[in-house]
Design an enzyme around this catalytic site. Structure first.
Site, PDB file in Angstrom:
ATOM      1  N   HIS A  55      28.499 -39.321 -63.898  1.00 18.85           N
ATOM      2  CA  HIS A  55      27.888 -37.818 -63.874  1.00 18.85           C
ATOM      3  C   HIS A  55      28.973 -36.997 -62.957  1.00 18.85           C
ATOM      4  O   HIS A  55      28.505 -36.796 -61.862  1.00 18.85           O
ATOM      5  CB  HIS A  55      26.731 -38.574 -62.624  1.00 18.85           C
ATOM      6  CG  HIS A  55      25.474 -39.369 -62.941  1.00 18.85           C
ATOM      7  ND1 HIS A  55      24.416 -38.459 -62.723  1.00 18.85           N
ATOM      8  CD2 HIS A  55      25.625 -39.930 -64.680  1.00 18.85           C
ATOM      9  CE1 HIS A  55      23.134 -39.355 -63.765  1.00 18.85           C
ATOM     10  NE2 HIS A  55      24.598 -40.472 -64.602  1.00 18.85           N
ATOM     11  N   ARG A 117      21.417 -33.267 -62.689  1.00 16.90           N
ATOM     12  CA  ARG A 117      21.713 -34.294 -62.514  1.00 16.90           C
ATOM     13  C   ARG A 117      22.814 -34.801 -63.318  1.00 16.90           C
ATOM     14  O   ARG A 117      23.834 -35.145 -62.453  1.00 16.90           O
ATOM     15  CB  ARG A 117      20.433 -34.809 -63.474  1.00 16.90           C
ATOM     16  CG  ARG A 117      20.477 -36.385 -63.593  1.00 16.90           C
ATOM     17  CD  ARG A 117      19.296 -36.734 -63.844  1.00 16.90           C
ATOM     18  NE  ARG A 117      19.852 -38.771 -63.441  1.00 16.90           N
ATOM     19  CZ  ARG A 117      20.338 -39.254 -64.780  1.00 16.90           C
ATOM     20  NH1 ARG A 117      20.830 -38.638 -66.490  1.00 16.90           N
ATOM     21  NH2 ARG A 117      20.312 -40.725 -64.534  1.00 16.90           N
ATOM     22  N   GLY A 136      18.797 -36.626 -69.018  1.00 18.77           N
ATOM     23  CA  GLY A 136      17.782 -37.474 -67.920  1.00 18.77           C
ATOM     24  C   GLY A 136      17.890 -39.322 -67.262  1.00 18.77           C
ATOM     25  O   GLY A 136      19.153 -39.273 -68.253  1.00 18.77           O
ATOM     26  N   PRO A 137      17.419 -39.548 -66.394  1.00 21.50           N
ATOM     27  CA  PRO A 137      17.148 -40.713 -66.414  1.00 21.50           C
ATOM     28  C   PRO A 137      17.641 -41.843 -67.676  1.00 21.50           C
ATOM     29  O   PRO A 137      18.342 -42.747 -67.392  1.00 21.50           O
ATOM     30  CB  PRO A 137      16.634 -41.330 -65.626  1.00 21.50           C
ATOM     31  CG  PRO A 137      15.677 -40.369 -65.834  1.00 21.50           C
ATOM     32  CD  PRO A 137      16.418 -39.080 -66.000  1.00 21.50           C
ATOM     33  N   GLU A 142      17.527 -32.704 -71.423  1.00 19.00           N
ATOM     34  CA  GLU A 142      16.731 -30.535 -70.912  1.00 19.00           C
ATOM     35  C   GLU A 142      18.152 -30.133 -71.894  1.00 19.00           C
ATOM     36  O   GLU A 142      19.103 -30.601 -71.370  1.00 19.00           O
ATOM     37  CB  GLU A 142      17.084 -31.067 -69.251  1.00 19.00           C
ATOM     38  CG  GLU A 142      16.329 -31.586 -68.569  1.00 19.00           C
ATOM     39  CD  GLU A 142      16.487 -31.456 -67.386  1.00 19.00           C
ATOM     40  OE1 GLU A 142      16.813 -30.276 -66.730  1.00 19.00           O
ATOM     41  OE2 GLU A 142      15.245 -32.305 -66.217  1.00 19.00           O
TER      42      GLU A 142
END
Length: 156
Positions: A55, A117, A136-137, A142
């Site tokens: 990240h 994120r 996304g997790p 997205e």
């Protein structure tokens, strides 16, 4: 990695990369002078942004007004994207020397958009609109259109 918008007259290459200092992961964006087959003379545009093993963001895009956008990930801390006190989980906009454009979304800040994120894609489309993708997790990746582009870019 992106090239200076006037590369023939200003042979600079901008590179976003992760480094370690004092045992901590960080990210920076630096410019380098391109000389035939090598890069030299690093000048740091922005540095000391918290990173992690994941990240960290990375895409950089040059805009027609000779500013640039750069993404940063949340460094594995979900609330970083909403905090104005750090540059994680953001899209940053700055001049080529790292200074802050006066028409940024948050005056006096390199923060252009927040709440991201793990942004992994950034693209300037032909109509001078920016698209961004992020992971996304485990699902729910997205695709976003970044609308906050200064009006002067539409006229460029």
């Amino acid at each position: 990695m992106v090239f200076h918008p006037d590369f023939l007259n200003a042979p600079y290459v901008y590179i976003f990369y992760t480094y370690t200092t004092g045992g901590l992961h960080k990210v920076r964006l630096s410019g380098f002078t391109y000389e035939t087959i090598s890069l030299s003379f690093e000048f740091v545009v922005i540095y000391n942004i918290t990173a992690n093993t994941n990240h960290d963001g990375s895409p950089v895009v040059m805009l027609p007004d000779k500013t640039m956008l750069m993404t940063t990930g949340d460094a594995l801390k979900e609330d970083n994207g909403q905090k104005m006190s750090n540059l994680n989980g953001k899209i940053l906009r700055m001049n080529l020397d790292g200074s802050i454009p006066p028409d940024n979304s948050f005056r006096g800040s390199k923060i252009y958009t927040k709440g991201h994120r793990n942004p992994q894609g950034l693209m300037l489309r032909p109509n001078v609109r920016v698209s961004e993708t992020e992971h996304g997790p485990d699902n729910n990746d997205e695709f976003q259109i970044i609308d906050r582009i200064p009006q002067k870019l539409w006229l460029a």
